[in-house]
Design a protein around this motif. Sequence first.
Motif, PDB file in Angstrom:
ATOM      1  N   SER A 130      19.219 -60.431 -49.980  1.00  0.00           N
ATOM      2  CA  SER A 130      18.231 -61.337 -50.569  1.00  0.00           C
ATOM      3  C   SER A 130      17.492 -62.132 -49.495  1.00  0.00           C
ATOM      4  CB  SER A 130      18.900 -62.293 -51.556  1.00  0.00           C
ATOM      5  OG  SER A 130      19.037 -61.640 -52.795  1.00  0.00           O
ATOM      6  N   SER A 131      18.114 -62.326 -48.339  1.00  0.00           N
ATOM      7  CA  SER A 131      17.427 -63.106 -47.306  1.00  0.00           C
ATOM      8  C   SER A 131      16.174 -62.384 -46.835  1.00  0.00           C
ATOM      9  CB  SER A 131      18.353 -63.366 -46.122  1.00  0.00           C
ATOM     10  OG  SER A 131      19.460 -64.116 -46.558  1.00  0.00           O
ATOM     11  N   GLN A 168      19.127 -71.740 -51.093  1.00  0.00           N
ATOM     12  CA  GLN A 168      19.987 -71.115 -50.090  1.00  0.00           C
ATOM     13  C   GLN A 168      19.251 -71.158 -48.745  1.00  0.00           C
ATOM     14  OE1 GLN A 168      20.431 -68.141 -48.229  1.00  0.00           O
ATOM     15  NE2 GLN A 168      22.665 -67.906 -48.246  1.00  0.00           N
ATOM     16  N   THR A 217      23.249 -71.507 -55.645  1.00  0.00           N
ATOM     17  CA  THR A 217      24.400 -71.202 -54.800  1.00  0.00           C
ATOM     18  C   THR A 217      25.412 -72.347 -54.829  1.00  0.00           C
ATOM     19  OG1 THR A 217      22.655 -70.350 -53.366  1.00  0.00           O
ATOM     20  CG2 THR A 217      24.893 -70.200 -52.532  1.00  0.00           C
ATOM     21  N   ASP A 248      14.263 -66.466 -57.144  1.00  0.00           N
ATOM     22  CA  ASP A 248      15.355 -66.009 -56.291  1.00  0.00           C
ATOM     23  C   ASP A 248      16.548 -65.723 -57.201  1.00  0.00           C
ATOM     24  OD1 ASP A 248      17.479 -65.632 -54.627  1.00  0.00           O
ATOM     25  OD2 ASP A 248      17.198 -67.460 -53.442  1.00  0.00           O
ATOM     26  N   ALA A 250      19.126 -63.837 -56.523  1.00  0.00           N
ATOM     27  CA  ALA A 250      20.108 -63.181 -55.642  1.00  0.00           C
ATOM     28  C   ALA A 250      21.325 -62.716 -56.445  1.00  0.00           C
ATOM     29  CB  ALA A 250      20.520 -64.127 -54.527  1.00  0.00           C
ATOM     30  N   SER A 278      20.199 -59.449 -54.862  1.00  0.00           N
ATOM     31  CA  SER A 278      21.077 -58.791 -53.886  1.00  0.00           C
ATOM     32  C   SER A 278      21.805 -57.672 -54.607  1.00  0.00           C
ATOM     33  CB  SER A 278      22.113 -59.778 -53.330  1.00  0.00           C
ATOM     34  OG  SER A 278      21.500 -60.864 -52.685  1.00  0.00           O
ATOM     35  N   HIS A 280      23.982 -56.169 -53.321  1.00  0.00           N
ATOM     36  CA  HIS A 280      25.369 -56.322 -52.851  1.00  0.00           C
ATOM     37  C   HIS A 280      26.080 -57.518 -53.484  1.00  0.00           C
ATOM     38  CE1 HIS A 280      23.480 -58.492 -49.128  1.00  0.00           C
ATOM     39  NE2 HIS A 280      23.712 -59.362 -50.082  1.00  0.00           N
ATOM     40  N   LYS A 281      25.469 -58.114 -54.518  1.00  0.00           N
ATOM     41  CA  LYS A 281      26.231 -59.145 -55.261  1.00  0.00           C
ATOM     42  C   LYS A 281      26.612 -58.523 -56.608  1.00  0.00           C
ATOM     43  CE  LYS A 281      24.668 -62.968 -52.551  1.00  0.00           C
ATOM     44  NZ  LYS A 281      23.359 -63.177 -51.945  1.00  0.00           N
TER      45      LYS A 281
HETATM   46  C1  LIG Z   1      20.382 -68.067 -54.401  1.00  0.00           C
HETATM   47  C2  LIG Z   1      20.601 -67.244 -53.153  1.00  0.00           C
HETATM   48  N1  LIG Z   1      19.536 -66.796 -52.476  1.00  0.00           N
HETATM   49  C3  LIG Z   1      19.667 -66.064 -51.355  1.00  0.00           C
HETATM   50  C4  LIG Z   1      20.916 -65.745 -50.869  1.00  0.00           C
HETATM   51  C5  LIG Z   1      21.026 -64.913 -49.616  1.00  0.00           C
HETATM   52  O1  LIG Z   1      21.434 -63.648 -50.018  1.00  0.00           O
HETATM   53  P1  LIG Z   1      21.893 -62.479 -49.019  1.00  0.00           P
HETATM   54  O2  LIG Z   1      23.257 -62.832 -48.612  1.00  0.00           O
HETATM   55  O3  LIG Z   1      21.836 -61.275 -49.918  1.00  0.00           O
HETATM   56  O4  LIG Z   1      20.911 -62.412 -47.906  1.00  0.00           O
HETATM   57  C6  LIG Z   1      22.059 -66.192 -51.550  1.00  0.00           C
HETATM   58  C7  LIG Z   1      23.407 -65.890 -51.037  1.00  0.00           C
HETATM   59  O5  LIG Z   1      24.399 -66.297 -51.558  1.00  0.00           O
HETATM   60  C8  LIG Z   1      21.896 -66.949 -52.725  1.00  0.00           C
HETATM   61  O6  LIG Z   1      22.961 -67.383 -53.424  1.00  0.00           O
END
Ligand SMILES: Cc1ncc(COP(=O)(O)O)c(C=O)c1O
Length: 466
Positions: A130-131, A168, A217, A248, A250, A278, A280-281
Amino acid sequence: MPLPNTDVMPDTRHTTPTPPPGFGHPPADDLLLPVDELPESPSSPDLICRRVRDELMLDGNARLNLATFVTTWMEPQARQLMAETAEKNLADRAEYPQITAMEERCVRMLARLWHAPSPERVRGCSTTGSSEAAMLGGLALKRRWAARRRAQGKDTARPNLVMGANVQVCWKKFANYFDVEPRYVPMEPGRYHLTADTLTAYCDDNTIGVVTILGSTFDGSYEPVADICMALDGYQAATGTDIPVHVDGASGALVAPFLDPGLMWDFQLERVASINTSGHKYGHVFPGLGWALWRDAEALPDDLVFEVDYLGGRSPSFTLNFSRPGAHVVAQYYSFLRYGFEGMRELAAQSRTTARALASRIAAIAPYELVTDGSELPAFAFRLAPGTRGLTVFDVSHAMRARGWHLPAYTFPAPCHDVSVLRLVVRTGFTADLARMFITDLTEVTRQLHTERPVPAPVSEPVMAG
Ligand SMILES: Cc1ncc(COP(=O)(O)O)c(C=O)c1O
């Protein structure tokens, strides 16, 4: 549908290698190997494999890591597919057209899941997480805003992005790396995420967009995306300034579609220009995969997309990386096909049911009280009741670590820095048995901390000088 029994997960990482450790090698061999410089000569693969594996045993056990939203359990078949495609580079699109096709199919599945009015017009790509998706989403917002400003004959010197103080860190990075002023709407006591009431005070002509999070988060709560969009509709009516929204998602963009079908948060809201998640979540893929989707070509300006000529193929590319593992896309495609809507719903529901049950058990253990209850993301935060003496959430986190659990403790940002919480994330693989053992350990650790550090006698309030 038969869903995986995560209790019987084969975990090969900690298995004893054959022959027995050290057999056939004098122990001194191991000790002579350098660890922070390139050795002069090769060693036996078995020796090095054992050495690396042994060292990794000192790392935490991923399934006891209650801090992370990231997938720590996948089916053996999915692991196998990842191992079989580990050498495939997503950048070599001409060489691996089927992985590219799988990526595109995943984008279409997400577009439909997130109610894009015209799924075929959606633009999207996989990312490393997600980043990276947030960087791309932010860049698209910035580029659209700059084009609009230039068309109006205005300057593009001071872009800003409005978001809650609970974002985040990836959004702070985006603002820093891409020269955008971050405008954080602060938390207030009892309000720990972005809401519609205060946000427009932070917006102006230079606002490239508003980021809203599904879910936070900090505590797993969903931000009210529909209300936020409505507040921006009102702002546009009053000022003429049209501010797009990036969601977002994620974690929540792969939870809410299955568990909260009535919630309005996605492309059904016209103001939502782009969404990230993500894989991967809650997409059930090991770390290394995210997704970014834009409603249409207008939301993702053409001048950000590169037509890359490489190894005999031409393909559009909008990523910060070039080479990337193809295996994660393969695993996402597997998990979407394997589980389908109903399976994804069931896995998310299991996690939420476990999170809610854990939250209510914890609420019954003195001196804890809930900040959230796991009814949105399968994650929740809890703290010590006001007035608790003799222990802190950091003590609890530390003591749980000694039992193998990673239960993070942290403090909310100003002005709520008097709120310190423990946060627990439930994912597939956190079974009812683990939940039971966790509650037993938390109860015992809390009792021990109280016993070891007897509560000091109440201190009388200082008398204010008159
Ligand atoms: C709301 C949110 N945005 C972005 C991220 C970043 O995600 P990633 O670890 O997939 O880069 C997270 C990670 O926990 C998140 O909770």
